[in-house]
Write a protein that holds these residues in place. Structure first.
Motif, PDB file in Angstrom:
ATOM      1  N   LEU A  46       0.842  -1.194   0.000  1.00 24.54           N
ATOM      2  CA  LEU A  46       0.000   0.000   0.000  1.00 24.54           C
ATOM      3  C   LEU A  46       0.880   1.247   0.000  1.00 24.54           C
ATOM      4  CD1 LEU A  46      -2.748  -1.011   2.585  1.00 24.54           C
ATOM      5  CD2 LEU A  46      -2.919  -0.971   0.093  1.00 24.54           C
ATOM      6  N   THR A  47       0.416   2.278  -0.675  1.00 27.48           N
ATOM      7  CA  THR A  47       1.114   3.558  -0.729  1.00 27.48           C
ATOM      8  C   THR A  47       0.130   4.630  -0.306  1.00 27.48           C
ATOM      9  OG1 THR A  47       2.411   2.748  -2.606  1.00 27.48           O
ATOM     10  CG2 THR A  47       2.447   5.116  -2.208  1.00 27.48           C
ATOM     11  N   ALA A  48       0.560   5.526   0.551  1.00 25.54           N
ATOM     12  CA  ALA A  48      -0.317   6.594   1.037  1.00 25.54           C
ATOM     13  C   ALA A  48      -0.754   7.493  -0.127  1.00 25.54           C
ATOM     14  CB  ALA A  48       0.401   7.431   2.095  1.00 25.54           C
ATOM     15  N   THR A  49      -2.013   7.886  -0.110  1.00 24.50           N
ATOM     16  CA  THR A  49      -2.552   8.758  -1.153  1.00 24.50           C
ATOM     17  C   THR A  49      -1.721  10.025  -1.288  1.00 24.50           C
ATOM     18  OG1 THR A  49      -4.773   7.888  -0.796  1.00 24.50           O
ATOM     19  CG2 THR A  49      -4.614  10.031  -1.863  1.00 24.50           C
ATOM     20  N   GLN A  50      -1.373  10.641  -0.173  1.00 21.39           N
ATOM     21  CA  GLN A  50      -0.599  11.886  -0.211  1.00 21.39           C
ATOM     22  C   GLN A  50       0.750  11.673  -0.900  1.00 21.39           C
ATOM     23  OE1 GLN A  50      -0.177  13.858   3.559  1.00 21.39           O
ATOM     24  NE2 GLN A  50       1.135  15.460   2.717  1.00 21.39           N
ATOM     25  N   THR A  51       1.374  10.522  -0.681  1.00 22.94           N
ATOM     26  CA  THR A  51       2.658  10.211  -1.330  1.00 22.94           C
ATOM     27  C   THR A  51       2.488  10.120  -2.837  1.00 22.94           C
ATOM     28  OG1 THR A  51       3.387   9.014   0.647  1.00 22.94           O
ATOM     29  CG2 THR A  51       4.547   8.527  -1.420  1.00 22.94           C
ATOM     30  N   ILE A  52       1.440   9.456  -3.284  1.00 21.32           N
ATOM     31  CA  ILE A  52       1.171   9.328  -4.721  1.00 21.32           C
ATOM     32  C   ILE A  52       0.966  10.704  -5.337  1.00 21.32           C
ATOM     33  CG2 ILE A  52      -0.454   8.443  -6.445  1.00 21.32           C
ATOM     34  CD1 ILE A  52      -0.999   6.098  -4.485  1.00 21.32           C
ATOM     35  N   VAL A  53       0.191  11.537  -4.675  1.00 17.86           N
ATOM     36  CA  VAL A  53      -0.098  12.884  -5.186  1.00 17.86           C
ATOM     37  C   VAL A  53       1.184  13.717  -5.251  1.00 17.86           C
ATOM     38  CG1 VAL A  53      -1.345  15.033  -4.701  1.00 17.86           C
ATOM     39  CG2 VAL A  53      -2.505  12.821  -4.441  1.00 17.86           C
ATOM     40  N   GLU A  54       2.021  13.628  -4.221  1.00 17.38           N
ATOM     41  CA  GLU A  54       3.286  14.369  -4.227  1.00 17.38           C
ATOM     42  C   GLU A  54       4.189  13.920  -5.367  1.00 17.38           C
ATOM     43  OE1 GLU A  54       4.758  13.806  -0.253  1.00 17.38           O
ATOM     44  OE2 GLU A  54       3.354  15.269   0.590  1.00 17.38           O
TER      45      GLU A  54
END
Length: 193
Positions: A46-54
């Motif tokens: 799993l990857t945090a949504t905020q990380t993907i957006v950044e």
């Protein structure tokens, strides 16, 4: 499963720079799928949504394509909300087998015979892209063209391993049915992801 910056290779937005977010998990099961490693979601952390957006926000092309696997296995409201808050356009490619979530600038519906799409997604499609693996796929394409809006772009795309056989049939079909256009997997010709 993976994220990468590249050129969109298929359909209406072909040739445009985009950040791809490929989500793990799919139960549609196309035998000709070129990313079968995406099917088992448990294989991908799993990857945090905020990380993907950044990550997406670091690139000059302010467009994200969410694909899979089958991305609508997940609720995509928060991801797309955060992307849009940063001025990033949101695109999805889905089989339509699950309920629509997310806030989209472009929806590519690519229905599969292995798990038919929900009829409630078709009216929202900006693009209908049907993969042509055999001759019966033309009738499948026409069935789904009846379900989308009149301004939805219609594409027929040869399945990569059968392109030599299917492309001439698609060419003839489009010439006789000009509401359809041809989509090619240009990223494969260009040898880019």
């Amino acid at each position: 499963m993976e994220e990468f910056y590249t050129i969109q290779g298929e359909g209406y937005n072909s040739g445009k720079a985009a950040y791809f977010i490929r989500l793990g998990g799919c139960d549609v099961g196309c035998h000709w799928c070129d990313v079968k490693e995406s099917w088992d979601a448990d294989m991908h952390p799993l990857t945090a949504t905020q990380t993907i957006v950044e990550h997406a926000d670091q690139f000059p092309g302010k467009a994200v394509v969410v694909t899979g696997g089958e991305p609508l296995l997940y609720n995509l409201d928060e991801l797309t909300k955060q992307l849009k808050a940063r001025g990033i356009a949101t695109f999805i490619e889905t089989s339509g087998a699950y309920p629509l979530s997310g806030f989209w600038d472009w929806i590519c519906l690519s229905p599969k015979k292995f798990k038919a799409p929900r009829k409630d997604i078709a009216p929202f499609a900006n693009e209908l892209k049907v993969i042509v693996f055999n001759k019966s796929d033309f009738a499948w394409a026409e069935e789904h063209a009846k379900l989308v809006s009149s301004d939805c772009k219609l594409y027929l795309q040869p399945e990569w391993s059968k392109a030599a056989e299917m492309t001439p049939l698609i060419i003839d079909y489009v010439m006789n049915n000009p509401k359809w256009e041809i989509s090619l997997q240009t990223h494969k010709f260009l040898n880019i992801p």
